[in-house]
Write an enzyme that holds these catalytic residues in place. Structure first.
Site, short mmCIF file in Angstrom:
data_model
loop_
_atom_site.label_atom_id
_atom_site.label_comp_id
_atom_site.label_asym_id
_atom_site.label_seq_id
_atom_site.Cartn_x
_atom_site.Cartn_y
_atom_site.Cartn_z
CD GLU A 275 15.07 -88.79 -12.68
OE1 GLU A 275 15.32 -89.09 -13.94
OE2 GLU A 275 13.98 -88.74 -12.17
CD GLU A 406 13.95 -88.10 -22.31
OE1 GLU A 406 14.30 -87.05 -21.99
OE2 GLU A 406 13.81 -88.72 -21.48
P1 NAI Z 1 12.98 -78.97 -18.76
O1 NAI Z 1 14.22 -79.52 -18.10
O2 NAI Z 1 13.15 -77.45 -19.38
O3 NAI Z 1 11.97 -78.41 -17.51
C1 NAI Z 1 12.31 -78.97 -16.37
C2 NAI Z 1 12.17 -78.30 -15.03
O4 NAI Z 1 13.23 -77.34 -15.04
C3 NAI Z 1 11.18 -77.22 -15.01
O5 NAI Z 1 10.64 -76.85 -13.88
C4 NAI Z 1 11.58 -75.85 -15.73
O6 NAI Z 1 10.90 -74.70 -15.36
C5 NAI Z 1 12.97 -75.83 -14.96
N1 NAI Z 1 14.03 -75.17 -15.92
C6 NAI Z 1 14.04 -74.96 -17.20
N2 NAI Z 1 14.95 -74.09 -17.63
C7 NAI Z 1 15.81 -74.04 -16.30
C8 NAI Z 1 16.89 -73.09 -16.15
N3 NAI Z 1 17.60 -72.69 -17.16
N4 NAI Z 1 17.35 -73.07 -14.81
C9 NAI Z 1 16.77 -73.63 -14.02
N5 NAI Z 1 15.55 -74.49 -14.21
C10 NAI Z 1 15.27 -74.62 -15.35
O7 NAI Z 1 12.18 -79.72 -19.41
P2 NAI Z 1 11.04 -79.52 -20.59
O8 NAI Z 1 11.39 -78.17 -21.20
O9 NAI Z 1 9.68 -79.32 -19.90
O10 NAI Z 1 10.87 -80.68 -21.38
C11 NAI Z 1 11.85 -80.95 -22.28
C12 NAI Z 1 12.37 -82.22 -22.43
O11 NAI Z 1 12.88 -82.75 -21.34
C13 NAI Z 1 11.33 -83.26 -22.63
O12 NAI Z 1 10.71 -83.41 -23.83
C14 NAI Z 1 11.89 -84.63 -21.92
O13 NAI Z 1 12.76 -85.20 -23.23
C15 NAI Z 1 12.84 -84.16 -20.88
N6 NAI Z 1 12.18 -84.21 -19.72
C16 NAI Z 1 12.59 -85.18 -18.89
C17 NAI Z 1 12.07 -85.36 -17.76
C18 NAI Z 1 12.46 -86.40 -16.71
O14 NAI Z 1 11.67 -86.88 -15.89
N7 NAI Z 1 13.82 -86.92 -16.69
C19 NAI Z 1 10.98 -84.45 -17.10
C20 NAI Z 1 10.59 -83.59 -18.15
C21 NAI Z 1 11.02 -83.33 -19.34
#
Ligand code: NAI
Ligand code: MG
Length: 502
Positions: A275, A406
Site C-alpha cells: 500500500e 507525493e
Molecule cells: P518509507 O517507505 O521509507 O518507510 C516506511 C516503512 O518502511 C518504515 O517502517 C521504514 O522503516 C521501512 N523501510 C524503509 N526502508 C526499508 C527497506 N529498505 N526495507 C524494508 N523496510 C524499509 O517512508 P519514509 O522514508 O518514512 O517517508 C518517505 C515518503 O514516503 C513520505 O514523504 C511519503 O511521501 C511516503 N510515505 C507514504 C506512506 C503511505 O501511507 N503510503 C507512509 C509513509 C511515507
C-alpha cells in the site's frame, strides 16, 4: 472507524494522561520476541522525538537481522505448534475482541502517546486512530468464524472442497502517519486467519505499537504469535523482506521502498502486498454544494497535516467556480488552528520529523519556482517543532512537479478544468491510483465519474471516509492487494483444493 473529518470531542480537554507518562518513564523500550521483552542483541537503542517540541520522548531498541532471526524462530514455532493457527475460531475471536476492549480501556493513554510521538492532534488520535484500531480488531474478530471454503460441483465419483488456511509467518512493515491504526490494519486480518506475525513499526513512531504489544500480552495471546521489532528500514525492515522463512510481507509506505521490498521478497517468493503513495484527485463540479465541498476538500488534504496516503492533494475545480472555490478554501484554510497536538484547540499538528519538514519546505519553494500562486500559507512555522502552515497553491498545472510528486505535507494544489472529460483525463494523469473524490449534485455524473477514475477508493460528496467494512488499496503505482473488508482475508490465507474419491 469514523470519518477522518475530525469530530472534535471533549476528550482533548482532559488532563495529560499519567498512564502515558508512566509508560514513557519506564525506561528504554525493548523488542517483543516469543512473548518476552528483550533488548536488541546489539545492545543498541535509538531516540524517538516529540515533533512538536523536538524533545526526546524515549529510547527504543534498535533491532536488526539477528533480532529478526529470533523473532522469525518464535513466530515459526508458534505457527507450527498450532496454539494459534489450529485453535477454534470462536476462541481466536475472543482474543481479538479482548485486544479491542483493551485498546478502548486505554484509549486516552494511547491517543496521548500517539500525539507525543507523531505530533497529530490528540482529539483526532482519539476519534480516528484509537477508535479505528479497536474497531478493526473487533471487525476481524468477527471474521474468525466466517472464513469459508467451498464445495465444488465435481464429478459424482468425487467430492471436492476447498480449505482456506493461514499463510504462515507474516512480516508487516508499517509507516509513521497512523502508527497504531496501521498496526491494527495489519495485525487484525493476519491474526484472524491464524497467522503469526513480526511487526516492524516505523522508526519515527514506535511507541504505540510497543504499548499495543503489552496489551496483546495482557490479552494472553500465545507466545510468539505477535512479535514486534523496532528499528530502521535498512536493518530491521530489510531483514524481514529478505528473510527466507517469512511467508508473506505486507508493507505500507513509499513507492520507492515498496519496489525494494518487492525485489527483496523474490528470494523465497514471498507473497507481497503493498500500500504505497498517492496523488489523489478531488474533483469539484459547479453544481456541488460548496458549503460541504470546501471544508470537505480542506480536511481531505490537510487532515493529519497532509501526511495521508490518500490525501486529496490535487483539487480540480471547474472553471466557472474556480475563483469562488479558491477564495473560500483560502479563507477556511487560514482559520485552521495549528499547534501542539495536546492542545484541544489544535486542528493540525506538526509534521512527524525533520526529514519530512525539510522535504515539504523544499516543495513550497519548488511550487513558487514553478509559477504556482500561493493563496495561503507557503511557509514553515517559526520556532521549535516541525510546523508547516496549511498551504494552497492556485493556478497549478497538472504537469508541475507539485502536482505529480507525493509531498506528504499540508500542501494543496488547485487546478482548473473545462468539462467532465477533462476532469477525468487530468485526474487519471498520474502514476498513482490510491483514491479520488467527486463533488456534484448530479447523481448520474457522480457514478459515471466514479467508474472512470482509476483509483482503489472513490468518494462522492465526502473525503477520507474509511471503515474496516470496505477494501482499501491502490491501482497503478499505489500498490496491490486490498486491506480491510473481507478482501484482506485473501492476503492472509492460502486456498487448498481437496479431492476425495468416493
Ligand atoms: P518509507 O517507505 O521509507 O518507510 C516506511 C516503512 O518502511 C518504515 O517502517 C521504514 O522503516 C521501512 N523501510 C524503509 N526502508 C526499508 C527497506 N529498505 N526495507 C524494508 N523496510 C524499509 O517512508 P519514509 O522514508 O518514512 O517517508 C518517505 C515518503 O514516503 C513520505 O514523504 C511519503 O511521501 C511516503 N510515505 C507514504 C506512506 C503511505 O501511507 N503510503 C507512509 C509513509 C511515507
Ligand atoms: Mg525512507
Amino acid at each position: 472507524m469514523a470519518a477522518a473529518t475530525p469530530s472534535v470531542e471533549s476528550a482533548g480537554n482532559r488532563a495529560r494522561s499519567s498512564a502515558a507518562l508512566d509508560f514513557l518513564k519506564a525506561g528504554p523500550k525493548k523488542l517483543l520476541i516469543g512473548g518476552k521483552w528483550v533488548a536488541a542483541k546489539s545492545g543498541k537503542t535509538f531516540e524517538t522525538l516529540n515533533p512538536a517540541t523536538e524533545e526526546v520522548l524515549g529510547l527504543v531498541g534498535e533491532g536488526d537481522k539477528a533480532d529478526v532471526d529470533e523473532a522469525v524462530k518464535a513466530a515459526r514455532k508458534a505457527f507450527e505448534e498450532g496454539q494459534w493457527s489450529k485453535i477454534g475460531p470462536h476462541q481466536r475471536a475472543r482474543y481479538l475482541f479482548k485486544i479491542a476492549d483493551l485498546i478502548e480501556q486505554h484509549a486516552d493513554e494511547l491517543a496521548e502517546l500517539e500525539t507525543l510521538d507523531n505530533g497529530k492532534a490528540k482529539t483526532q488520535a482519539l476519534a480516528i486512530d484509537v477508535a479505528g484500531a479497536a474497531e478493526t480488531f473487533r471487525y476481524y474478530g468477527g471474521w474468525c468464524s466466517k472464513i469459508y471454503g467451498e464445495t465444488n460441483p465435481s464429478d459424482p465419483s468425487m467430492f471436492n472442497y476447498t480449505l482456506r488456511e493461514p499463510v504462515g509467518v507474516c512480516g508487516q512493515i508499517i509507516p509513521w502517519n497512523f502508527p497504531l491504526l496501521m498496526a491494527s490494519w495489519k495485525l487484525g486480518p493476519a491474526l484472524a486467519c491464524g497467522n503469526t506475525v513480526i511487526l516492524k513499526p516505523a522508526e519515527q513512531t514506535p511507541i504505540t505499537a510497543l504499548r499495543l504489544g503489552e496489551l496483546i500480552l495482557e490479552a494472553e495471546l500465545p507466545d510468539g504469535v505477535v512479535n514486534i521489532i523496532t528499528g530502521f528500514g535498512p536493518g530491521a525492515g530489510s531483514s524481514i523482506s529478505e528473510h527466507p522463512d517469512i511467508d508473506k510481507v505486507a508493507f505500507t509506505g513509499s513507492a520507492e521502498v515498496g519496489k525494494i521490498i518487492l525485489k527483496a521478497s523474490a528470494g523465497n517468493l514471498k507473497r507481497v502486498s503493498l500500500e504505497l503513495g498517492g496523488k489523489s484527485p478531488n474533483i469539484i463540479f459547479p453544481d456541488a454544494d460548496l458549503e460541504q465541498a470546501v471544508p470537505g476538500s480542506m480536511m481531505g488534504v490537510f487532515f493529519n497535516s497532509g501526511q495521508v496516503c490518500c490525501a486529496g492533494t490535487r483539487i480540480f475545480v471547474q472553471k466557472e467556480v474556480y475563483e469562488k472555490f479558491n477564495e473560500q478554501l483560502t479563507k477556511f484554510s487560514a482559520g485552521m488552528t495549528m499547534g501542539d497536538g495536546l492542545d484541544p484547540k489544535t486542528m493540525m499538528g506538526p509534521l512527524v520529523s525533520k526529514e519530512q519538514f525539510d522535504k515539504v519546505k523544499g516543495y513550497l519553494e519548488l511550487g513558487k519556482k514553478e509559477g504556482a500562486r500561493v493563496t495561503v500559507g507557503g511557509e514553515a512555522g517559526s520556532g521549535k517543532g516541525y510546523f508547516v502552515k496549511p498551504t494552497v497553491f492556485a493556478d497549478v498545472n497538472n504537469n508541475m512537479r507539485i502536482a505529480r510528486e507525493e509531498i506528504f505535507g499540508p500542501v494543496a494544489a488547485t487546478i482548473p478544468f473545462k468539462d467532465e472529460n477533462d476532469a477525468v483525463l487530468q485526474g487519471n494523469d498520474t502514476t498513482y491510483g490510491l483514491a479520488a473524490a467527486v463533488w456534484t449534485r448530479d447523481v448520474g455524473r457522480a457514478h459515471k465519474v466514479a467508474r472512470a477514475l482509476k483509483a482503489g477508493t472513490v468518494w462522492v460528496n465526502c473525503y477520507n471516509m474509511l471503515d474496516p467494512i470496505s477494501p482499501f488499496g491502490g491501482y497503478k503505482q499505489s500498490g496491490f492487494g486490498r486491506e480491510l473488508g473481507r478482501h484482506a482475508l485473501e492476503l492472509y490465507t492460502n486456498i487448498k483444493s481437496v479431492y476425495v474419491k468416493l
